[in-house]
Design an enzyme around this catalytic site. Structure first.
Site, PDB file in Angstrom:
ATOM      1  N   GLU A 357       0.841  -1.200   0.000  1.00  0.00           N
ATOM      2  CA  GLU A 357       0.000   0.000   0.000  1.00  0.00           C
ATOM      3  C   GLU A 357       0.874   1.247   0.000  1.00  0.00           C
ATOM      4  OE1 GLU A 357      -3.266   2.422   2.725  1.00  0.00           O
ATOM      5  OE2 GLU A 357      -2.779   0.338   3.194  1.00  0.00           O
ATOM      6  N   LYS A 489      -7.802 -15.288  16.245  1.00  0.00           N
ATOM      7  CA  LYS A 489      -8.041 -14.910  14.846  1.00  0.00           C
ATOM      8  C   LYS A 489      -9.501 -14.600  14.543  1.00  0.00           C
ATOM      9  CE  LYS A 489      -4.082 -17.748  13.627  1.00  0.00           C
ATOM     10  NZ  LYS A 489      -3.585 -18.960  12.978  1.00  0.00           N
ATOM     11  N   ASP A 565       2.299 -14.303  12.681  1.00  0.00           N
ATOM     12  CA  ASP A 565       1.147 -14.896  12.004  1.00  0.00           C
ATOM     13  C   ASP A 565       0.243 -13.765  11.525  1.00  0.00           C
ATOM     14  OD1 ASP A 565      -1.143 -16.198  11.195  1.00  0.00           O
ATOM     15  OD2 ASP A 565      -1.130 -17.630  12.852  1.00  0.00           O
ATOM     16  N   HIS A 661      -2.893   9.914  -1.752  1.00  0.00           N
ATOM     17  CA  HIS A 661      -3.011   8.560  -2.290  1.00  0.00           C
ATOM     18  C   HIS A 661      -3.087   8.564  -3.815  1.00  0.00           C
ATOM     19  CE1 HIS A 661      -3.415   5.553   0.987  1.00  0.00           C
ATOM     20  NE2 HIS A 661      -3.610   6.643   1.720  1.00  0.00           N
TER      21      HIS A 661
END
Length: 672
Positions: A357, A489, A565, A661
């Site tokens: 990004e 998660k 992770d 952006h």
């Protein structure tokens, strides 16, 4: 004859200490001869010289000789800059390449940067140590050949004691100097690490804090703080969106310079590191930037961590097999940027971020600059424990309630703790909290896991606890080792309230002048934006742990770079960002993150590139005390998140987000 016989009689013992018999015999002969010389000296001069004066002379001569050895060689500071580039910092003149002199001081552990300051004559000290050791062993052997006679002879004993005292003086003061790793010695002393030659005093400062015991090859014994960057690549500031085009002559000039020369210009703030692609080319810019950051990181005592971070396609599949992935067909390369310097708990850190990004690294870098120009980031660990919650089924709700009450008794928890900890060297069971739902009992076990993230550790220990409970409650059934009250998660209120992994709170105060000049907004505007967006807006959305602007952006980027992770960014990104205007009109900001799940050993942290990024931070592998490195990584994640929050909210308050952006996330169409 006595010495010769002694050498023959003790050849076995001497040979065991010295592989070469001729050297041992020489040592014995030299030692005995030295003892005889001192005995004669004593008989001729002892009565005329007091022992106090004599020992004083010995001390003075020993220290003077050793001082000359330690300080009489090498180049002075400031003669050679980075990687053989001569730097005239006083004049600020262009850099010119200069070959490394033959007498140049030794480089650091990776051979990249010369050590600063005069260098000791190591070869003389080493030879002297071996010579003195041989003499000392020789006198011991000479004494042992006829120990009884020597003990009964006052004159001989006086000479030997005198000789041994002199040896002890040397050993206590100087033995082993030349055996110490030279780079380690250079790092462990308060030094400018060569940066004073490449940077002006206004651009780099070293602040000495409390000295802590540490491995000098891994982390400096002094806390070193780098000053904020003079110009961060601020994609959210419209004034930085357009760069002046470099003329062909300028680009040709850089093309004719070596990489270390251009790197020295970057460190000396003659050019900006984010302009390297425009001034040279993208491939070469990466090489130059690696030189720059290796130099900055080496000044923090971190060596050359980027050497194991690949900049060209490569992956050791042997490390992947059986550990990280199955049915491997290749790998996805991700760009890795570095943000910083960021002052965190009184010392400088640099933070690697892997992302695709555009603007994320640049924006976070602006936040780091603003924080470092203010009070710096202060981070604290509130809780540290990974969790697993097995789902246990009883025959009735009453039996489930009995199991819950049994687990809550202190004496029974001690039994569970002993059972759990029998399965691990580092894991410590901290809590066992049962929750009843009908016939089900969800036993949420919290475990301190050291420097590992701890999922395997807590799962193994939980299985042992279940086996023990089955011996107490034979009718109990294990339905699932993970009953989703862990919670792993998935977005869950229990992680937001009770915490999981590391619970961290970090804060900083940004002066109003910095808010105006660096963040391009006002304190009132950014505080109001945070309230309306992060607090009210998130509440209206019914968010759980989502009272922030984009915490998961930064958390995921750091996770990918450091081998964590990435799926655990779900709970690790739980964050509430708070902002207030202080009585002085400055900006106070804090981020509270109750469930950062990180580790520095195990999993993806063992891969070379990810391990290199951990080394950049200074927390690779296990810490000096269990958990210290993983906690440092949690501090870094929280602080980087706060920097990202600060910069994005400033862009929203100033309404520059879209413009930034569109500039940095859109590749121009190549003309055919």
């Amino acid at each position: 004859m006595v010495i010769s016989a002694a050498a023959n009689n003790t050849s076995g013992s001497v040979a065991s200490a010295f592989p070469q018999p001729t050297f041992a015999a020489s040592a014995v002969t030299a030692g005995a001869a030295f003892a005889t010389f001192l005995s004669t000296l004593r008989e001729d001069y002892w009565d005329n010289i007091s022992s106090t004066h004599f020992y004083g002379v010995i001390f003075i001569l020993s220290f003077a000789f050793s001082w000359l050895l330690l300080h009489g060689g090498g180049l002075g500071m400031g003669e050679v800059g980075n990687a053989g580039v001569h730097v005239d910092s006083s004049a600020g003149s262009p850099l010119k390449p200069s070959p490394k002199p033959a007498s140049a001081p030794p480089t650091d552990v990776n051979g990249d940067y010369p050590a600063d300051g005069p260098q000791p004559k190591w070869h003389i000290l080493m030879a002297l140590n071996y010579f003195i050791t041989a003499l000392f062993v020789g006198t011991l052997v000479a004494f042992s050949t006829d120990a009884r006679a020597n003990l009964n002879d006052p004159s001989t004993m006086a000479s030997l004691i005198f000789v041994w005292c002199m040896f002890l003086i040397y050993f206590f003061g100087f033995f082993g100097i030349s055996f110490v790793d030279k780079e380690s010695l250079a790092r462990s002393r308060p030094s400018d690490f060569g940066l004073v030659d490449l940077c002006n005093d206004n651009n780099m400062k070293h602040i000495s804090m409390n000295v802590r015991d540490s491995d000098s090859l891994k982390v400096s014994s002094m806390k070193i703080v780098h000053a904020p960057a003079t110009l961060a690549p601020v994609c959210c500031d419209p004034s930085t969106l357009m760069f002046p085009k470099a003329s062909n002559n300028t680009k040709d000039g850089y093309d004719q310079m070596s990489d270390p020369e251009v790197a020295a210009l970057v460190v000396n703030n003659k050019i900006k590191d984010h302009q390297l692609e425009k001034l040279t080319d993208p491939d070469r810019a990466v090489d130059i930037r690696r030189i720059v950051y290796n130099h900055k990181l080496s000044s923090l005592g971190l060596g050359n961590p980027l050497q194991n971070l690949p900049s060209s396609p490569s992956l050791d599949y042997h490390r992947v097999f059986g550990a990280n992935c199955e049915t491997v067909v290749g790998y996805i390369p991700l760009p890795v940027g570095i943000v910083g310097p960021l002052t965190l708990n009184g010392e400088t850190v640099y933070i690697p971020m892997a992302t695709t990004e555009g603007c994320l690294v640049a924006s976070t870098n602006r936040g780091c600059k603003a924080i470092s120009m203010g009070s710096g980031a202060t981070s604290c660990i509130l809780r540290d424990g990974i969790t697993r919650a097995p789902c246990l089924r009883m025959k009735s709700a009453k039996a489930a309630a009995e199991l819950k009450l049994w687990c809550e008794e202190r004496v029974n928890f001690a039994k569970l703790k002993q059972t759990f900890e029998s399965t691990t060297s580092f894991g410590k069971l901290l809590e066992a909290n049962p929750t009843v739902a009908g016939r089900n009992v969800y036993l949420r076990l919290k475990c301190f896991s050291g420097d590992a993230m701890g999922m395997n550790m807590v799962s193994k220990g939980s299985l042992a606890v279940v086996d023990y409970l089955r011996s107490v409650f034979p009718e109990m059934q294990l339905l699932a080792l993970s009953g989703n009250m862990c919670t792993d998660k998935k977005a869950a209120a229990i992680n937001w309230i009770e915490g999981r992994g590391k619970s961290v709170v970090v804060e900083s105060i940004i002066p109003k002048e910095v808010v105006r000049s660096t963040l391009k907004t006002t304190v009132k505007a950014i505080v109001d934006t945070n309230i309306q967006k992060n607090l009210i807006g998130s509440a209206m959305a019914g968010a759980i742990g989502g009272f922030n602007a984009h915490a998961s952006n930064v958390v995921t980027a750091v996770f990918l770079a450091t081998g964590q992770d990435p799926a655990q960014n779900v709970e690790s990104s739980n964050c509430i960002t708070l902002m207030e205007e202080t009585d002085e009109g400055d900006l106070w900001i804090s981020c509270t993150m109750p469930s950062i799940e990180v580790g520095t050993v195990g999993g993806g942290t063992g891969l070379p590139a990810q391990a290199a990024c951990l080394q950049v931070i200074g927390c690779k592998g296990g810490g000096k005390t269990p958990g210290s490195n993983s906690q440092q990584l949690a501090h870094v994640v929280a602080s980087a998140t706060m920097a990202g929050e600060l910069s994005l909210l400033a862009a929203l308050a100033a309404n520059t987000l879209v413009q930034a952006h569109m500039q940095h996330n859109r590749k121009p169409t190549l003309k055919k």
